[in-house]
Write an enzyme that holds these catalytic residues in place. Structure first.
Site, PDB file in Angstrom:
ATOM      1  N   ARG A  13     133.014  85.859  79.963  1.00 46.25           N
ATOM      2  CA  ARG A  13     132.309  84.786  79.793  1.00 46.25           C
ATOM      3  C   ARG A  13     133.314  84.523  77.863  1.00 46.25           C
ATOM      4  NH1 ARG A  13     126.343  82.273  78.045  1.00 46.25           N
ATOM      5  NH2 ARG A  13     126.981  80.803  77.025  1.00 46.25           N
ATOM      6  N   SER A  14     133.147  86.132  77.245  1.00 45.70           N
ATOM      7  CA  SER A  14     133.326  85.811  75.931  1.00 45.70           C
ATOM      8  C   SER A  14     135.062  86.324  75.754  1.00 45.70           C
ATOM      9  CB  SER A  14     132.405  86.901  75.538  1.00 45.70           C
ATOM     10  OG  SER A  14     133.220  87.431  73.298  1.00 45.70           O
ATOM     11  N   PRO A  15     135.813  84.747  75.079  1.00 51.67           N
ATOM     12  CA  PRO A  15     136.892  85.124  74.042  1.00 51.67           C
ATOM     13  C   PRO A  15     137.249  86.436  73.389  1.00 51.67           C
ATOM     14  CG  PRO A  15     136.067  83.503  73.018  1.00 51.67           C
ATOM     15  CD  PRO A  15     134.346  84.017  74.019  1.00 51.67           C
ATOM     16  N   ALA A  17     135.547  89.336  73.273  1.00 51.18           N
ATOM     17  CA  ALA A  17     135.934  90.397  74.583  1.00 51.18           C
ATOM     18  C   ALA A  17     137.159  89.960  75.063  1.00 51.18           C
ATOM     19  CB  ALA A  17     134.733  90.269  75.653  1.00 51.18           C
ATOM     20  N   TRP A  18     137.653  88.949  75.619  1.00 47.90           N
ATOM     21  CA  TRP A  18     139.191  88.838  75.820  1.00 47.90           C
ATOM     22  C   TRP A  18     140.024  89.363  75.172  1.00 47.90           C
ATOM     23  CZ3 TRP A  18     142.531  84.573  74.579  1.00 47.90           C
ATOM     24  CH2 TRP A  18     143.313  84.198  75.312  1.00 47.90           C
TER      25      TRP A  18
END
EC number: 5.99.1.4
Length: 206
Positions: A13-15, A17-18
């Site tokens: 979900r997290s940009p 984390a991406w």
């Protein structure tokens, strides 16, 4: 007691984390190979009830409008600094178990890293809905895994139990957001803390 391996918690979900994933794999692959990888996601109602019954509370809080607007600006800035072209996905009916429980299956089959790369690309570069089982089935096919098994992982009782164990792990580690890195007693939260985590891991494994 043996010291636990360094580890990081990621979320599709997290940009942030991406971007941490992209940084980790582009610049710190040696560290990526020395650490354990754990998924982090917001549980659905069924999983939430099970966790509550077990006395496990996860640190989720509603995001204010102001914070949401800031994140939109911040993520664009960070992506631009990294030369990344991103698409902001629209989550109409997010079901995070669909992708994160599929990851547990892919990892068990030895293809976890390939699955992570494909899901991040689908979500943040192509704008696909990773809560759609059909999207997960397509990703499974592309990396040579059973599309039915991965796309239905969220309905498999055994996989859901493993998902509860994963959420219990982040609870015990005191994880409150992603990306979150842990090395011994040292904790690092946020994509900008990745260099400190990398230095910590390299200092004792070199």
């Amino acid at each position: 007691m043996a010291r636990r391996r360094p580890r990081w918690y990621f979320s599709f979900r997290s940009p942030y984390a991406w971007m941490a994933y992209r940084d980790l794999m582009a610049d710190h692959r040696d560290v990526a190979d020395r650490i354990d990888w754990f998924p982090f996601w917001e549980p659905d109602a069924e999983a939430g009830d099970r966790l509550e019954q077990a006395g496990i509370s996860l640190p989720y809080v509603a995001m204010s409008k102001e914070k949401h607007l800031y994140i939109l600006q911040d993520v664009r800035r960070l992506a631009r600094d990294r030369g990344l072209k991103m698409v902001w996905p629209v989550d109409r009916e997010p079901r995070w178990e669909v992708s994160h429980l599929a990851y547990l299956v892919a990892d068990e089959l030895g293809r976890g890293r390939e699955f992570i790369a494909a899901v991040y690309r689908a979500r943040w570069e192509e704008g696909q809905d990773i809560s759609d089982p059909a999207v997960i089935a397509g990703i499974a096919e592309r990396i040579g895994l059973d599309p039915v098994r991965l796309s239905t992982a969220c309905t498999d009782p055994a996989v859901r139990e493993r998902g509860l164990e994963a959420l219990d792990s982040l609870h015990r580690d005191g994880v409150f957001g992603v990306p979150f890195f842990i090395d011994g007693y040292e904790k690092f939260w946020g994509v900008d803390r990745l260099p400190g985590f990398v230095s910590s891991v390299r200092s004792r494994t070199s």
